[in-house]
Design a protein around this motif. Sequence first.
Motif: not given
Length: 122
Positions: A16-43
């Motif tokens: 058994v464990w507790s789960v409490v959803p994050g309360q900071r909605h204004d803070q970006e969770r991703r850190k570092g470089r953008d992992r999305r593709s540089d392929d023009p199809v995806f841009l």
Amino acid sequence: MALRAFRDPAGELWQVWSVVPGQRHDQERRKGRDRRSDDPVFLYKGPERRTADRRGRGAAALLPGLLAGWLTFECTTERRRLTPIPDRWEEAPEAELYQLCQRAVPVSCVLPLPARPTDPPG
């Protein structure tokens, strides 16, 4: 987050464990470089295709009763959820944890639970 384990009267081991959803909605969770593709199809640079109600729902997408958090009870065959989180559950004796587990509502698991080590293969 505390993690407890107890055995029910049938000998089944529960965690058994507790789960409490994050309360900071204004803070970006991703850190570092953008992992999305540089392929023009995806841009894609066209107009936004998602409707406003489908963008950035985050914790707001949770059912209202879950916003304050819940206890998750899990054994090898099922998972249950109890809301709200009871006070001082981390210090409760095993008999009280079992009673809380009995009150918890069964939920479906996204991932299959692992097979019990004592079960024969097949």
